[in-house]
Write a protein that holds these residues in place. Structure first.
Motif, mmCIF file in Angstrom:
data_model
loop_
_atom_site.group_PDB
_atom_site.id
_atom_site.type_symbol
_atom_site.label_atom_id
_atom_site.label_comp_id
_atom_site.label_asym_id
_atom_site.label_seq_id
_atom_site.Cartn_x
_atom_site.Cartn_y
_atom_site.Cartn_z
ATOM 1 N N ILE A 73 0.825 -1.201 0.000
ATOM 2 C CA ILE A 73 0.000 0.000 0.000
ATOM 3 C C ILE A 73 0.866 1.260 0.000
ATOM 4 C CG2 ILE A 73 -1.750 1.302 1.274
ATOM 5 C CD1 ILE A 73 -2.754 -1.264 -0.138
ATOM 6 N N ARG A 74 1.959 1.248 0.773
ATOM 7 C CA ARG A 74 2.845 2.414 0.788
ATOM 8 C C ARG A 74 3.493 2.634 -0.576
ATOM 9 N NH1 ARG A 74 4.084 0.905 6.270
ATOM 10 N NH2 ARG A 74 5.831 -0.386 5.582
ATOM 11 N N GLU A 75 3.895 1.542 -1.243
ATOM 12 C CA GLU A 75 4.511 1.670 -2.559
ATOM 13 C C GLU A 75 3.513 2.221 -3.572
ATOM 14 O OE1 GLU A 75 7.667 1.741 -5.068
ATOM 15 O OE2 GLU A 75 7.761 1.113 -2.963
ATOM 16 N N LEU A 76 2.304 1.692 -3.571
ATOM 17 C CA LEU A 76 1.270 2.197 -4.479
ATOM 18 C C LEU A 76 0.924 3.647 -4.166
ATOM 19 C CD1 LEU A 76 -1.076 -0.930 -4.525
ATOM 20 C CD2 LEU A 76 0.459 -0.187 -6.361
ATOM 21 N N GLY A 77 0.993 3.998 -2.871
ATOM 22 C CA GLY A 77 0.661 5.353 -2.449
ATOM 23 C C GLY A 77 1.667 6.400 -2.873
ATOM 24 N N LYS A 78 2.829 5.977 -3.362
ATOM 25 C CA LYS A 78 3.798 6.946 -3.878
ATOM 26 C C LYS A 78 3.299 7.619 -5.151
ATOM 27 C CE LYS A 78 7.890 4.560 -2.037
ATOM 28 N NZ LYS A 78 9.145 3.824 -2.399
ATOM 29 N N GLU A 79 2.404 6.933 -5.868
ATOM 30 C CA GLU A 79 1.912 7.439 -7.151
ATOM 31 C C GLU A 79 0.406 7.659 -7.175
ATOM 32 O OE1 GLU A 79 4.019 8.212 -9.462
ATOM 33 O OE2 GLU A 79 5.814 7.283 -8.596
ATOM 34 N N HIS A 80 -0.304 7.167 -6.133
ATOM 35 C CA HIS A 80 -1.768 7.173 -6.181
ATOM 36 C C HIS A 80 -2.365 7.489 -4.820
ATOM 37 C CE1 HIS A 80 -0.316 4.372 -9.311
ATOM 38 N NE2 HIS A 80 -1.277 4.903 -10.030
ATOM 39 N N THR A 81 -3.616 7.929 -4.846
ATOM 40 C CA THR A 81 -4.446 7.915 -3.650
ATOM 41 C C THR A 81 -5.063 6.523 -3.577
ATOM 42 O OG1 THR A 81 -4.950 10.276 -3.797
ATOM 43 C CG2 THR A 81 -6.446 8.907 -2.487
ATOM 44 N N THR A 230 -5.572 -3.765 -19.076
ATOM 45 C CA THR A 230 -5.672 -4.729 -17.974
ATOM 46 C C THR A 230 -4.335 -5.398 -17.718
ATOM 47 O OG1 THR A 230 -7.997 -5.152 -18.515
ATOM 48 C CG2 THR A 230 -6.874 -6.785 -17.150
ATOM 49 N N LEU A 231 -3.949 -5.437 -16.456
ATOM 50 C CA LEU A 231 -2.769 -6.166 -16.007
ATOM 51 C C LEU A 231 -3.234 -7.390 -15.238
ATOM 52 C CD1 LEU A 231 0.304 -6.472 -15.383
ATOM 53 C CD2 LEU A 231 -0.090 -4.994 -13.377
ATOM 54 N N VAL A 232 -2.774 -8.560 -15.660
ATOM 55 C CA VAL A 232 -3.130 -9.813 -14.994
ATOM 56 C C VAL A 232 -1.870 -10.353 -14.320
ATOM 57 C CG1 VAL A 232 -4.110 -12.113 -15.275
ATOM 58 C CG2 VAL A 232 -4.872 -10.239 -16.760
ATOM 59 N N ILE A 233 -1.962 -10.609 -13.015
ATOM 60 C CA ILE A 233 -0.810 -11.051 -12.225
ATOM 61 C C ILE A 233 -1.106 -12.420 -11.644
ATOM 62 C CG2 ILE A 233 0.690 -10.520 -10.263
ATOM 63 C CD1 ILE A 233 -0.182 -7.574 -10.582
ATOM 64 N N THR A 234 -0.130 -13.318 -11.729
ATOM 65 C CA THR A 234 -0.311 -14.660 -11.186
ATOM 66 C C THR A 234 0.990 -15.189 -10.600
ATOM 67 O OG1 THR A 234 -1.063 -16.919 -11.703
ATOM 68 C CG2 THR A 234 0.180 -15.761 -13.405
ATOM 69 N N GLY A 235 0.864 -16.046 -9.613
ATOM 70 C CA GLY A 235 2.004 -16.777 -9.077
ATOM 71 C C GLY A 235 2.043 -18.161 -9.700
ATOM 72 N N ILE A 274 6.927 -4.808 -2.232
ATOM 73 C CA ILE A 274 7.473 -3.607 -2.863
ATOM 74 C C ILE A 274 7.635 -3.825 -4.365
ATOM 75 C CG2 ILE A 274 9.461 -2.067 -2.978
ATOM 76 C CD1 ILE A 274 9.830 -2.488 0.030
ATOM 77 N N GLY A 275 8.169 -4.991 -4.749
ATOM 78 C CA GLY A 275 8.301 -5.298 -6.169
ATOM 79 C C GLY A 275 6.959 -5.340 -6.866
ATOM 80 N N LEU A 276 5.964 -5.910 -6.202
ATOM 81 C CA LEU A 276 4.616 -5.952 -6.771
ATOM 82 C C LEU A 276 4.075 -4.541 -6.947
ATOM 83 C CD1 LEU A 276 2.038 -7.452 -7.630
ATOM 84 C CD2 LEU A 276 1.413 -7.573 -5.202
ATOM 85 N N GLY A 277 4.276 -3.700 -5.947
ATOM 86 C CA GLY A 277 3.808 -2.324 -6.045
ATOM 87 C C GLY A 277 4.451 -1.578 -7.202
ATOM 88 N N LYS A 278 5.740 -1.798 -7.402
ATOM 89 C CA LYS A 278 6.433 -1.150 -8.517
ATOM 90 C C LYS A 278 5.895 -1.640 -9.858
ATOM 91 C CE LYS A 278 10.741 -0.158 -6.042
ATOM 92 N NZ LYS A 278 12.192 -0.468 -5.906
ATOM 93 N N THR A 279 5.623 -2.942 -9.948
ATOM 94 C CA THR A 279 5.060 -3.499 -11.181
ATOM 95 C C THR A 279 3.728 -2.846 -11.504
ATOM 96 O OG1 THR A 279 6.154 -5.633 -10.891
ATOM 97 C CG2 THR A 279 4.186 -5.600 -12.265
ATOM 98 N N VAL A 280 2.867 -2.732 -10.501
ATOM 99 C CA VAL A 280 1.548 -2.129 -10.714
ATOM 100 C C VAL A 280 1.682 -0.653 -11.061
ATOM 101 C CG1 VAL A 280 -0.657 -1.567 -9.603
ATOM 102 C CG2 VAL A 280 0.389 -3.829 -9.255
ATOM 103 N N ASN A 281 2.540 0.072 -10.345
ATOM 104 C CA ASN A 281 2.728 1.486 -10.641
ATOM 105 C C ASN A 281 3.235 1.700 -12.060
ATOM 106 O OD1 ASN A 281 1.825 2.620 -8.235
ATOM 107 N ND2 ASN A 281 3.853 2.642 -7.286
ATOM 108 N N ASN A 282 4.158 0.846 -12.492
ATOM 109 C CA ASN A 282 4.678 0.973 -13.852
ATOM 110 C C ASN A 282 3.575 0.769 -14.883
ATOM 111 O OD1 ASN A 282 7.303 1.510 -13.063
ATOM 112 N ND2 ASN A 282 7.955 -0.626 -13.168
#
Length: 293
Positions: A73-81, A230-235, A274-282
């Motif tokens: 949430i903190r990583e996503l919050g760098k670019e978004h509300t 759309t971004l689709v993320i999977t493990g 953090i890596g996930l947040g960066k992926t989504v932000n990108n």
């Protein structure tokens, strides 16, 4: 009683395995101020974090907003509300008069944006939240900018199958699925860093969410008309909603992105938040329509 073992198993892990000497702000979202807003027949509890374009986060089965990973949430919050909230009848949200369904929770999600004064937002749905996010994008396209779907499915049968299976599993089986083999040996403090919820949900509501997933009709036949980046993320080690289900979504949604994490499970956000947040932000920062540049 076996039908509600899942929620107690998960919350026993999330609540009982935390490191007591860590400050709450290190891994938990509970210190963030919480508000409520009336959305149709319910009061929805929500929190916001960060600044920038709105990003609505839709929680998965049996979860409350407290169990989003705080670092994510903190990583996503760098670019978004970032807007996190409790689905109806969960956590701090009230019981409504209408029956819980995937479509009803999609209505709630769109209504939350409306009541908070956001004409539209990017939307991130995890697991059951991914089902809700799909329905929101299909029924309220004007409310959704970009869409992020993590660990989810457009097919009804796999959702019904895993829901029925999870309701019968014991705590040991659930615990073994949170991290991939060898993860705890490499990261022995991983369980200690799991967030803890403010309260354990009502088992009857957890069952109602399960019932909603079991009868959900699926969305695969409708996704070809989804005109959303759309971004689709999977493990690749997701045993809940396996990787092929995410691949199916990307094959149906034109121009969608697929990100596959190696050695990652359904709970991959607790492995690399953090890596996930960066992926989504990108992804959210990229303009895919070159005519609009």
């Amino acid at each position: 009683m076996r039908r509600i073992l899942l929620i107690f198993a998960l919350f026993a892990l999330l609540s009982g395995c935390v490191q007591k000497n860590l400050p709450d702000s290190a891994h938990y979202l509970t210190p963030l101020p919480k508000s409520q807003v009336q959305v149709d027949d319910v009061q929805l509890a929500y929190r916001t974090f960060g600044e920038g374009p709105p990003l609505l986060m839709i929680m998965g089965y049996a979860g409350t907003m407290d169990i989003w990973d705080a670092q994510l949430i903190r990583e996503l919050g760098k670019e978004h509300t970032v807007i996190i909230f409790d689905n109806r009848s969960m956590g701090g949200s009230s019981n409504g008069t209408e029956k819980i369904s995937i479509k009803r929770m999609a209505d709630d999600s769109a209504g939350l944006l409306r009541e908070l004064g956001y004409p539209h937002a990017d939307v991130f749905g995890w697991s059951m939240g991914g089902l809700i996010a799909q329905e929101m994008a299909l029924h309220y396209p004007e409310k959704v900018n970009k869409l992020v779907l993590m660990g989810t499915s457009c097919a009804a049968q796999p959702v019904e199958y895993i829901t029925r299976k999870l309701l019968k599993m014991d705590m040991k089986e659930i615990a073994a699925m949170i991290f991939p083999p060898g993860w705890l040996e490499k990261y022995p403090d991983a369980l200690e860093k799991l967030p803890r919820p403010a309260r354990v949900p009502d088992p009857a509501i957890v069952q109602a969410q399960a019932d909603a997933m079991i009868v959900w009709p699926g969305s695969c036949s409708r996704l070809s008309g989804l005109d959303k980046s759309t971004l689709v993320i999977t493990g690749e080690d997701d045993e809940i909603l396996p990787e092929p289900l995410s691949i199916e979504i990307t094959e149906l949604v034109q121009g969608s992105w697929l990100v596959r994490y190696n050695n990652a499970t359904h709970w991959l956000m607790y492995q690399d938040p953090i890596g996930l947040g960066k992926t989504v932000n990108n992804f959210l920062a990229v303009e895919q329509d070159l005519f609009s540049n």
